[in-house]
Design an enzyme around this catalytic site. Structure first.
Site, short mmCIF file in Angstrom:
data_model
loop_
_atom_site.label_atom_id
_atom_site.label_comp_id
_atom_site.label_asym_id
_atom_site.label_seq_id
_atom_site.Cartn_x
_atom_site.Cartn_y
_atom_site.Cartn_z
N LYS A 21 0.84 -1.20 0.00
CA LYS A 21 0.00 0.00 0.00
C LYS A 21 0.88 1.25 0.00
O LYS A 21 1.52 1.57 0.99
CB LYS A 21 -0.90 0.05 1.24
N GLU A 66 10.77 1.84 10.03
CA GLU A 66 11.75 2.86 9.63
C GLU A 66 11.04 4.20 9.83
O GLU A 66 10.25 4.62 9.00
CB GLU A 66 12.04 2.63 8.13
N CYS A 111 14.06 11.20 5.57
CA CYS A 111 14.11 10.79 6.99
C CYS A 111 15.47 11.15 7.59
O CYS A 111 15.56 11.70 8.67
CB CYS A 111 13.89 9.29 7.14
N GLU A 138 10.94 17.35 14.24
CA GLU A 138 11.40 17.15 12.86
C GLU A 138 10.55 18.00 11.91
O GLU A 138 9.35 17.75 11.77
CB GLU A 138 11.24 15.66 12.51
P1 ADP Z 1 2.67 11.30 7.08
O1 ADP Z 1 1.88 11.72 8.32
O2 ADP Z 1 3.94 11.98 6.96
O3 ADP Z 1 1.87 11.26 5.83
P2 ADP Z 1 2.39 8.59 7.97
O4 ADP Z 1 3.37 7.93 8.84
O5 ADP Z 1 1.07 8.93 8.58
O6 ADP Z 1 3.12 9.81 7.35
O7 ADP Z 1 2.10 7.70 6.68
C1 ADP Z 1 2.92 6.71 6.18
C2 ADP Z 1 2.07 5.60 5.62
O8 ADP Z 1 1.27 5.04 6.66
C3 ADP Z 1 1.07 6.02 4.55
O9 ADP Z 1 1.02 5.03 3.55
C4 ADP Z 1 -0.23 6.10 5.31
O10 ADP Z 1 -1.38 5.93 4.51
C5 ADP Z 1 -0.08 4.94 6.26
N1 ADP Z 1 -0.93 4.99 7.46
C6 ADP Z 1 -1.54 6.06 8.03
N2 ADP Z 1 -2.20 5.71 9.16
C7 ADP Z 1 -2.01 4.37 9.32
C8 ADP Z 1 -2.41 3.41 10.30
N3 ADP Z 1 -3.16 3.75 11.34
N4 ADP Z 1 -2.00 2.14 10.15
C9 ADP Z 1 -1.22 1.76 9.11
N5 ADP Z 1 -0.81 2.63 8.15
C10 ADP Z 1 -1.19 3.92 8.24
#
Ligand code: ADP
Length: 474
Positions: free
Chosen positions: A173, A246, A280, A377
């Protein structure tokens, strides 16, 4: 508008709903993607499990051959992939110090090659007249991969290729902000690998959460924020999934008084500002000795004033926009806080008045730990430069962070630098450089930057389980 379908069991899958992907250089949608649900994750897991027996038991050379065939397939479409990465992420085609979509697509090919060349090993733990004890590697089963928006294609390769190389099948995903190049990549993979080996489900956090909690998935590899990483870890407890996390970093660099300022200033600037600070392991807090503080800060600010900011599709552009509106708001709020705290803005500090999500490259002096801009950050084009006088005290400040991804020491004295390296609390330390990665060297964080590593044999190991085999000689 471009169109992106999901891919499950080798078939393109539509959904009832869709979502738009915005080009951050214009603020306009340029692609529409099918919006997946937890049901699509279920179907993808069924397909991945069905594909696992054949894929995991295939002769190793055959698997390597198929994975390697992805390199010429990507190369043949490199201009298209570069354009897609630029349109969705905002990063320039070329970019500051060559950090742009050309590097991203080229890096993707290099990493596929290096990962395909790794060999899962069989080791002998013990042997005597009665028994030989071997340690073998078994694939885990189905791996879930959840990726972020800053290096969409590259990070997908970092997750998916070692998972496949080790014999697993995958449910992928991508970030909802940047799913387009990854969708095209998944299409390519499905032209070359058997159906169900790589499945693509599109969507946001709900789909990510369905993957993280799915009991038919054996491992999740996640790159993203520490906040979401914590939620992934909670969800993964449903079936005690293995995890590689990560997560974010707030990397410190320490500049000793002996550096060659003229030679190092461009490297320091690029370490902070490449990809507009949205890496990162970019340099995010720069501690400079008081004897050269003003000179170094001014040399970096000078470059920030001159760097060409614009649409990544324009050839001259060195820095693009911030990738999304929410991230722009974070950067603006940190800049405002730095102003309120009395930070001295040598340059920048404001959103750029044009469509899209542009922010001026910004250099701030006069702050220290305890200010939000230093402690949090920013993940954008804004860097605090912090004064220090004593090396022990600055090491404490550099290590005073929840994050522990990377760090750097800048000095003309290699022995002194080597001694300080050991005192940095982070997964990677660079000397006179920052943020470089190599497909054969492990990369990962400590503290709340996550756990597990990627790349090389160490990274490959994370996609397999050890199996101890007792071969009795009696
Ligand atoms: P940002 O806030 O910088 O967009 P995230 O860490 O929220 O970064 O997003 C990284 C990835 O995690 C994306 O693919 C996002 O759709 C996914 N994501 C967001 N919320 C969840 C969750 N609760 N569980 C698993 N994946 C998630």
């Amino acid at each position: 508008m471009l169109h992106c379908d999901m891919i499950i069991g080798g078939e393109k899958i539509s959904a009832t709903d869709s979502f738009d992907v915005v080009n951050p250089a214009s603020g306009e949608a340029f692609a529409s993607c099918q919006l997946g649900t937890a049901n699509d994750v279920d179907a993808a897991v069924v397909a991945a499990r069905a594909a696992f027996p054949e894929w995991s038991s295939m002769a190793d050379e055959k698997r390597v051959e198929m994975i390697s065939a992805l390199i010429p397939a990507l190369e043949a479409r490199m201009p298209e992939f570069m354009q897609l990465v630029t349109q969705e992420s905002g990063k320039p085609m070329g970019g500051l110090n060559g950090v742009g979509s050309g590097m991203e697509v080229g890096g993707a090919m290099a990493w596929i090659g290096a990962t395909a060349a790794l060999k899962p090993t069989v080791e002998v733990a013990h042997e005597d007249d009665n028994v030989k004890i071997e340690v073998r590697r078994r694939p885990l089963g189905v791996v879930g991969s959840i990726t972020p928006w800053n290096w969409p294609l590259m990070i997908t390769i970092w997750h998916v290729i070692p998972a496949l190389r080790a014999g697993n099948t995958v449910v992928l995903k991508p970030s909802e902000y940047t799913p387009v190049a990854v969708t095209r990549f998944a299409e390519l993979v499905n032209e070359i690998l058997p159906p169900g080996v790589l499945n693509l489900v599109l969507g946001a956090g709900e789909v990510g959460s369905a993957i993280a909690s799915h009991t038919g998935i054996d491992k999740v590899v996640f790159t993203g924020s520490s906040r979401t990483g914590r939620r992934v870890m909670e969800s993964a407890s449903a079936n005690l999934k293995r995890l590689t996390l990560e997560l974010g970093g707030n990397d410190a660099g320490i500049v000793l008084p002996d550096i060659d300022i003229e030679a190092m200033a461009p490297k320091l600037f690029a370490a902070c500002f490449h990809n507009n600070g949205q890496t990162c392991a970019a340099l995010k807090r720069l501690y400079v000795h008081e004897s050269i503080y003003d000179e170094v800060a001014e040399a970096i600010a000078e470059q920030a004033r001159e760097v060409v900011v614009g649409d990544g599709l324009d050839e001259d552009t060195q820095l693009g926009p911030i990738q999304n509106l929410a991230q722009l708001e974070i950067v603006k709020s940190l800049a405002q806080d730095a102003k309120d705290q009395g930070g001295n803005f040598l340059t920048g500090g404001n959103q750029i008045d044009r469509p899209g999500y542009f922010f001026e490259p910004t250099v701030v002096t006069g702050l220290s730990n305890g200010s939000r801009l230093v402690d949090e950050e920013p993940f954008g084009p804004i860097v605090p430069i912090i004064k220090y006088s004593d090396i022990d005290e600055v090491l404490e400040r550099a290590n005073d962070s929840e994050s522990g991804l990377g760090g750097s020491i800048w000095s003309s004295d290699p022995e002194k630098a080597a001694e300080l390296v050991a005192r940095m609390e982070c997964g990677t330390v660079w000397v006179n450089d920052h943020a470089g990665l190599n497909p054969n060297a492990p990369f990962g964080g400590i503290k709340q930057s996550g756990f597990g590593v990627e790349f090389g044999d160490w990274g490959l190991e994370e996609f397999s389980a050890l199996q101890t085999v007792w071969l009795s000689k009696a």
